[in-house]
Enzyme design. Sequence first.
Site, PDB file in Angstrom:
ATOM      1  N   HIS A  72      51.854  37.743  40.535  1.00  0.00           N
ATOM      2  CA  HIS A  72      51.919  36.588  41.520  1.00  0.00           C
ATOM      3  C   HIS A  72      51.910  35.173  41.067  1.00  0.00           C
ATOM      4  O   HIS A  72      52.513  34.037  41.555  1.00  0.00           O
ATOM      5  CB  HIS A  72      50.963  36.859  42.640  1.00  0.00           C
ATOM      6  CG  HIS A  72      51.506  38.031  43.395  1.00  0.00           C
ATOM      7  ND1 HIS A  72      51.751  37.772  44.944  1.00  0.00           N
ATOM      8  CD2 HIS A  72      51.348  39.529  43.031  1.00  0.00           C
ATOM      9  CE1 HIS A  72      51.894  38.885  45.198  1.00  0.00           C
ATOM     10  NE2 HIS A  72      51.941  39.905  44.465  1.00  0.00           N
ATOM     11  N   ASP A  93      50.981  29.729  34.763  1.00  0.00           N
ATOM     12  CA  ASP A  93      50.212  28.336  34.921  1.00  0.00           C
ATOM     13  C   ASP A  93      48.913  28.022  35.477  1.00  0.00           C
ATOM     14  O   ASP A  93      48.178  27.131  35.571  1.00  0.00           O
ATOM     15  CB  ASP A  93      51.025  27.156  35.162  1.00  0.00           C
ATOM     16  CG  ASP A  93      51.587  26.965  36.639  1.00  0.00           C
ATOM     17  OD1 ASP A  93      51.019  28.115  37.379  1.00  0.00           O
ATOM     18  OD2 ASP A  93      52.170  26.255  36.824  1.00  0.00           O
ATOM     19  N   THR A 201      51.505  52.115  39.737  1.00  0.00           N
ATOM     20  CA  THR A 201      50.895  53.369  39.630  1.00  0.00           C
ATOM     21  C   THR A 201      49.281  53.075  39.623  1.00  0.00           C
ATOM     22  O   THR A 201      48.409  54.098  39.909  1.00  0.00           O
ATOM     23  CB  THR A 201      51.075  54.081  38.295  1.00  0.00           C
ATOM     24  OG1 THR A 201      50.626  55.218  38.152  1.00  0.00           O
ATOM     25  CG2 THR A 201      50.386  53.316  37.147  1.00  0.00           C
TER      26      THR A 201
END
Length: 364
Positions: A72, A93, A201
């Site tokens: 993300h 970053d 998983t």
Amino acid sequence: MAFKALLTVVSVVAAIQGTSAALTRRVACADGHTTTNAACCALFPIRDDIINNLFHNQCAEEAHESLRLTFHDAVAFSPSAQARGQFAGGGADGSIMLFAEQETNFHANLGTDEIVALQKPMVARHNISAADFIQFAGALALTMCPGAPRLDFLMGRKDATQAAPDGLVPEPFDTIDKILARMLDVGFQDFEVVWLLSAHTIAAADRVDDTIPRTPFDSTPELFDTQFFIETQLRGQTFPGKTGVQGTVISPLRGEMRLQSDHLLARDSRTACEWQSFTNDQEKFVETFPDVMGRLALLGVDQSTLVDCSDVIPQPPPLPASSRPHFPAGKTHADIEQACADTPFPTFPTDLGPATSVAPVPNV
């Protein structure tokens, strides 16, 4: 003969590389650890803090969420927009932590606020950038999970100076065309999107359906095994929580969540055969994931400024001897929804006992 000659060449190259590695000079750190670069010595106490006090030495919620956070943070970047002169995120970053009030409230990032809140004090007490910490914690998260590959870690990322814009992280309710186009923008081909989804998983959903937090995507969320790819191909029967939550479809097992995006990627003609190929190939599974994760961790980053500290990352434990690809109890090959047009779906044994029910991931 050609194959034997090639094998001989490969063996010689491997021997030379092994000799070179053996002769690599190592640096002794003040705490007794050794590494190939003195700059990496600072990572050992951070490593121990993360493993002991964030993950509690378990492949559980905090490890899973730390791996999720790497994606993300890094994928919030658009080279195509950058080429048009627009600011579209800085990649890996640390902006999701540094500008948490904005970014963790983006719809695609809901639920990341909890792991950011746990990681932020650790960044504050160590000499490390938020950008590096997120990727370092993600690499360490895999070392908690049996069967996982070891990821490389390069140190030296610069922290973000502004938040990434909204809309760059794919959503589970996005169309497959939209997801594949978004990922191609950051350099991943269709089949490599499947490789990246190996992360599911050991994943679970917290805020997709907020009535059932920590709901896994497969029946073995504590193992980095191929069950996720098998179980997403099973015919769905029911929702694990509320009915019709945006971004979900019916799941084959009680207590297991199926994202709409996973369901469709497993059945799309562009990705179905690659998806199926992972169901019975643990070796391919662990070979491909480090490649795509290594590239993800470098999105928006000048690699020439980084120091290779990969030797600080421990080797994950192997899968238990009893682990093997299987159909969950109560399921058979007849429950498979065949999607790959080229190859029949493999046959697996079915676990004995009552129909499988999946428990939430432990929150330690």
